[in-house]
Design an enzyme around this catalytic site. Structure first.
Site, PDB file in Angstrom:
ATOM      1  N   SER A   1      38.565 -41.469 -14.780  1.00 29.46           N
ATOM      2  CA  SER A   1      38.359 -42.763 -14.128  1.00 29.46           C
ATOM      3  C   SER A   1      38.618 -43.978 -15.017  1.00 29.46           C
ATOM      4  O   SER A   1      38.883 -45.058 -14.512  1.00 29.46           O
ATOM      5  CB  SER A   1      36.953 -42.852 -13.544  1.00 29.46           C
ATOM      6  OG  SER A   1      35.984 -42.965 -14.555  1.00 29.46           O
TER       7      SER A   1
ATOM      8  N   LYS B   1      32.084 -47.477 -16.640  1.00 25.25           N
ATOM      9  CA  LYS B   1      33.076 -48.245 -15.884  1.00 25.25           C
ATOM     10  C   LYS B   1      33.193 -49.625 -16.518  1.00 25.25           C
ATOM     11  O   LYS B   1      32.417 -50.020 -17.376  1.00 25.25           O
ATOM     12  CB  LYS B   1      32.659 -48.418 -14.414  1.00 25.25           C
ATOM     13  CG  LYS B   1      32.365 -47.146 -13.654  1.00 25.25           C
ATOM     14  CD  LYS B   1      33.602 -46.419 -13.239  1.00 25.25           C
ATOM     15  CE  LYS B   1      33.220 -45.153 -12.468  1.00 25.25           C
ATOM     16  NZ  LYS B   1      34.219 -44.139 -12.515  1.00 25.25           N
TER      17      LYS B   1
END
Length: 175
Positions: free
Chosen positions: A26, A82
């Site tokens: 990711s 993230k």
């Protein structure tokens, strides 16, 4: 001597540093699957859960583009990593893969994204003391766009990713 070493290592691991292995793609190309990183738990102040007692004292606000390690809002037993995109009080909208803040005509810089993003999402109104997070590899990231609980609150932030130490050393800066 062994007891002192164990105490020091435990304190460093639970109060100062996070040692993590990246499990997914990711955040690629910034952080690759299998990379090992250190995060700094005290980047934004004190945010600890010691023996069931939560201690939260904000000293510094997280900034846009920081790479943050946090408790996944839909299952706090998991840690996620993230990039912070939306700040408290902002409206985030994604049009044709580009991120716009508060209805701006100019999209955010996404030079760290490895491929041209696609899709339309939002608008999302970021609540106070919360953040909107996206992975750098937007086509392969389960992030704020897809979570049941869309935003990461300040008390879910565990720390800021600061350095990748394996397979090579790389500082993890904002952009």
């Amino acid at each position: 001597m062994i007891i002192i070493v164990v105490i020091v290592v435990t304190l460093v691991n639970n109060v100062i540093l996070i040692n993590a292995k990246i499990p997914s793609e990711s955040m690629e190309k910034t952080i690759m699957t299998g990379d090992r990183i250190f995060g700094f738990r005290l980047s934004y102040g004190i945010n600890l859960d010691l023996f069931g007692n939560k201690i939260v004292k904000k000293v510094k606000d997280p900034e846009r583009y920081d790479i943050i390690i946090f408790k996944y809002p839909d299952d706090e037993s998991q840690l996620f990593i993230k990039r912070l995109i939306g700040l408290p009080g902002e409206t985030v909208e994604i049009k044709d893969g580009k991120v716009y803040i508060d209805g701006s005509d100019t999209p955010l810089d996404d030079s760290f994204v490895p491929e041209t993003p696609i899709g339309n999402f939002g608008p999302y109104e970021v609540p106070e003391d919360s953040y909107f997070m996206l992975g750098d590899n937007r086509q392969n990231s389960r992030d704020s766009r897809y979570w049941k609980n869309t935003f990461v609150s300040f008390d879910q932030i565990v720390g800021k990713a600061i350095i990748r130490y394996f397979p090579s050393i790389k500082l993890l800066t904002g952009k």
